[in-house]
Design a protein around this motif. Sequence first.
Motif, PDB file in Angstrom:
ATOM      1  N   PRO A  82       0.816  -1.227   0.000  1.00  0.00           N
ATOM      2  CA  PRO A  82       0.000   0.000   0.000  1.00  0.00           C
ATOM      3  C   PRO A  82       0.849   1.276   0.000  1.00  0.00           C
ATOM      4  O   PRO A  82       0.499   2.260  -0.666  1.00  0.00           O
ATOM      5  CB  PRO A  82      -0.820  -0.122   1.285  1.00  0.00           C
ATOM      6  CG  PRO A  82      -0.914  -1.595   1.524  1.00  0.00           C
ATOM      7  CD  PRO A  82       0.416  -2.140   1.092  1.00  0.00           C
ATOM      8  N   ALA A  83       1.962   1.267   0.729  1.00  0.00           N
ATOM      9  CA  ALA A  83       2.842   2.436   0.727  1.00  0.00           C
ATOM     10  C   ALA A  83       3.467   2.630  -0.648  1.00  0.00           C
ATOM     11  O   ALA A  83       3.651   3.766  -1.116  1.00  0.00           O
ATOM     12  CB  ALA A  83       3.940   2.276   1.784  1.00  0.00           C
ATOM     13  N   GLY A  84       3.780   1.529  -1.326  1.00  0.00           N
ATOM     14  CA  GLY A  84       4.329   1.628  -2.681  1.00  0.00           C
ATOM     15  C   GLY A  84       3.315   2.199  -3.659  1.00  0.00           C
ATOM     16  O   GLY A  84       3.675   2.984  -4.551  1.00  0.00           O
ATOM     17  N   ILE A  85       2.061   1.808  -3.507  1.00  0.00           N
ATOM     18  CA  ILE A  85       1.011   2.350  -4.367  1.00  0.00           C
ATOM     19  C   ILE A  85       0.856   3.846  -4.131  1.00  0.00           C
ATOM     20  O   ILE A  85       0.729   4.629  -5.076  1.00  0.00           O
ATOM     21  CB  ILE A  85      -0.320   1.609  -4.103  1.00  0.00           C
ATOM     22  CG1 ILE A  85      -0.209   0.145  -4.549  1.00  0.00           C
ATOM     23  CG2 ILE A  85      -1.476   2.300  -4.812  1.00  0.00           C
ATOM     24  CD1 ILE A  85      -1.416  -0.701  -4.188  1.00  0.00           C
ATOM     25  N   ALA A  86       0.876   4.243  -2.853  1.00  0.00           N
ATOM     26  CA  ALA A  86       0.781   5.673  -2.529  1.00  0.00           C
ATOM     27  C   ALA A  86       1.949   6.443  -3.130  1.00  0.00           C
ATOM     28  O   ALA A  86       1.788   7.570  -3.622  1.00  0.00           O
ATOM     29  CB  ALA A  86       0.742   5.858  -1.016  1.00  0.00           C
ATOM     30  N   GLU A 101       4.054  10.161  -7.279  1.00  0.00           N
ATOM     31  CA  GLU A 101       4.953  10.469  -8.397  1.00  0.00           C
ATOM     32  C   GLU A 101       4.159  10.917  -9.613  1.00  0.00           C
ATOM     33  O   GLU A 101       4.570  11.833 -10.338  1.00  0.00           O
ATOM     34  CB  GLU A 101       5.800   9.247  -8.738  1.00  0.00           C
ATOM     35  CG  GLU A 101       6.872   8.927  -7.704  1.00  0.00           C
ATOM     36  CD  GLU A 101       7.657   7.696  -8.068  1.00  0.00           C
ATOM     37  OE1 GLU A 101       7.253   6.976  -9.023  1.00  0.00           O
ATOM     38  OE2 GLU A 101       8.683   7.421  -7.423  1.00  0.00           O
ATOM     39  N   GLN A 102       3.025  10.280  -9.836  1.00  0.00           N
ATOM     40  CA  GLN A 102       2.183  10.646 -10.966  1.00  0.00           C
ATOM     41  C   GLN A 102       1.655  12.073 -10.802  1.00  0.00           C
ATOM     42  O   GLN A 102       1.651  12.864 -11.756  1.00  0.00           O
ATOM     43  CB  GLN A 102       1.026   9.654 -11.084  1.00  0.00           C
ATOM     44  CG  GLN A 102       0.186   9.822 -12.344  1.00  0.00           C
ATOM     45  CD  GLN A 102      -0.956   8.820 -12.386  1.00  0.00           C
ATOM     46  OE1 GLN A 102      -1.722   8.702 -11.427  1.00  0.00           O
ATOM     47  NE2 GLN A 102      -1.070   8.091 -13.483  1.00  0.00           N
ATOM     48  N   VAL A 103       1.235  12.407  -9.586  1.00  0.00           N
ATOM     49  CA  VAL A 103       0.732  13.765  -9.325  1.00  0.00           C
ATOM     50  C   VAL A 103       1.844  14.793  -9.499  1.00  0.00           C
ATOM     51  O   VAL A 103       1.648  15.852 -10.115  1.00  0.00           O
ATOM     52  CB  VAL A 103       0.128  13.856  -7.908  1.00  0.00           C
ATOM     53  CG1 VAL A 103      -0.202  15.304  -7.560  1.00  0.00           C
ATOM     54  CG2 VAL A 103      -1.127  12.994  -7.807  1.00  0.00           C
ATOM     55  N   ILE A 150       8.697   8.112   1.061  1.00  0.00           N
ATOM     56  CA  ILE A 150       9.859   7.679   1.817  1.00  0.00           C
ATOM     57  C   ILE A 150       9.483   6.703   2.936  1.00  0.00           C
ATOM     58  O   ILE A 150      10.365   6.177   3.607  1.00  0.00           O
ATOM     59  CB  ILE A 150      10.611   8.879   2.422  1.00  0.00           C
ATOM     60  CG1 ILE A 150       9.741   9.589   3.475  1.00  0.00           C
ATOM     61  CG2 ILE A 150      11.058   9.845   1.343  1.00  0.00           C
ATOM     62  CD1 ILE A 150      10.474  10.651   4.247  1.00  0.00           C
ATOM     63  N   LEU A 151       8.175   6.468   3.128  1.00  0.00           N
ATOM     64  CA  LEU A 151       7.742   5.575   4.197  1.00  0.00           C
ATOM     65  C   LEU A 151       8.369   4.184   4.111  1.00  0.00           C
ATOM     66  O   LEU A 151       8.835   3.649   5.133  1.00  0.00           O
ATOM     67  CB  LEU A 151       6.215   5.467   4.214  1.00  0.00           C
ATOM     68  CG  LEU A 151       5.610   4.561   5.300  1.00  0.00           C
ATOM     69  CD1 LEU A 151       5.989   5.087   6.678  1.00  0.00           C
ATOM     70  CD2 LEU A 151       4.098   4.483   5.148  1.00  0.00           C
ATOM     71  N   PRO A 152       8.406   3.539   2.921  1.00  0.00           N
ATOM     72  CA  PRO A 152       9.021   2.209   2.872  1.00  0.00           C
ATOM     73  C   PRO A 152      10.454   2.210   3.384  1.00  0.00           C
ATOM     74  O   PRO A 152      10.863   1.303   4.118  1.00  0.00           O
ATOM     75  CB  PRO A 152       8.951   1.856   1.379  1.00  0.00           C
ATOM     76  CG  PRO A 152       7.777   2.633   0.870  1.00  0.00           C
ATOM     77  CD  PRO A 152       7.809   3.926   1.626  1.00  0.00           C
ATOM     78  N   ILE A 211       6.044  -2.422 -12.165  1.00  0.00           N
ATOM     79  CA  ILE A 211       4.621  -2.740 -12.328  1.00  0.00           C
ATOM     80  C   ILE A 211       3.758  -1.510 -12.066  1.00  0.00           C
ATOM     81  O   ILE A 211       2.849  -1.183 -12.847  1.00  0.00           O
ATOM     82  CB  ILE A 211       4.222  -3.894 -11.396  1.00  0.00           C
ATOM     83  CG1 ILE A 211       4.922  -5.200 -11.820  1.00  0.00           C
ATOM     84  CG2 ILE A 211       2.705  -4.088 -11.385  1.00  0.00           C
ATOM     85  CD1 ILE A 211       4.746  -6.336 -10.829  1.00  0.00           C
ATOM     86  N   LEU A 212       4.044  -0.814 -10.964  1.00  0.00           N
ATOM     87  CA  LEU A 212       3.224   0.339 -10.597  1.00  0.00           C
ATOM     88  C   LEU A 212       3.388   1.492 -11.580  1.00  0.00           C
ATOM     89  O   LEU A 212       2.446   2.271 -11.782  1.00  0.00           O
ATOM     90  CB  LEU A 212       3.566   0.802  -9.179  1.00  0.00           C
ATOM     91  CG  LEU A 212       3.143  -0.148  -8.058  1.00  0.00           C
ATOM     92  CD1 LEU A 212       3.618   0.370  -6.706  1.00  0.00           C
ATOM     93  CD2 LEU A 212       1.638  -0.344  -8.053  1.00  0.00           C
TER      94      LEU A 212
END
Length: 246
Positions: free
Chosen positions: A53-57, A62-64, A105-107, A238-239
């Motif tokens: 979930p942190a990776g998705i966020a 990054e997209q934003v 940076i959470l991961p 993938i993301l």
Amino acid sequence: MDLFAFPPLAFLLDTAYQTLMGISDLLAPLAGAASAALAIVVITLLVRAALIPAGIAQARSEQVRARLAPRLREIQKRFRKNPERMQREMMQLYRDENTSPLAGILPALIQAPIVGLIYAIFLRTTVAGHPNDLLAEHLIGVPLGTSLVASFGAFGIETAIVFGILIVLMAAVAEVTRRVFRPAFPVEPDASPLASVGVQRGLGFLPYLSVVFAAFVPLAAAIYLAVTVTWTLGQRWILRRIYPIE
């Protein structure tokens, strides 16, 4: 002063130790003498899976930020001679879009104490007052507590092969990461000291830090690093396709 002498940290270290030993015992019929090393791989995969979930966020952020790149460049040009105003305007833009330049940076923050725990376990002969049986575990004849730098000049061919494979793997992952995931939203070269050519070039080699760390930490921690950087590359790939940056 031994930080792990404090009861909360001692309990945390012992919990990590018991978890590794438990998984190693479960894997022993399958992996034999390499069960402890495989247990580290399993722990790494579980941690990375929990951080999806942190990776998705991070990918969404990054997209934003890529979408905001033209507006950021406009702010940088407009307030080039007023750095404080420029920073305020940029941070306001991030707040308006509900994102942050530090998003993602959470991961890394979560993994730091995990690597530290693994590092600590394989440096101690005792854990919470009992013998550290993990020090007797090995991978292809190399004790999991062995450090490449610490044993420099005295290690055998097995140590050179095991660490060599891990370091080459991590270097390859770092190079692919550096080439594939270049910053997608460049800033004006004179907008900030961090935007200088030298700094940006240095930041491009940050993925190689894991290679450096792998040479100094015990083999157990090097295995964790190798698995996590490989997972991270695959997850980002993938993301990036799910959340493309245009």
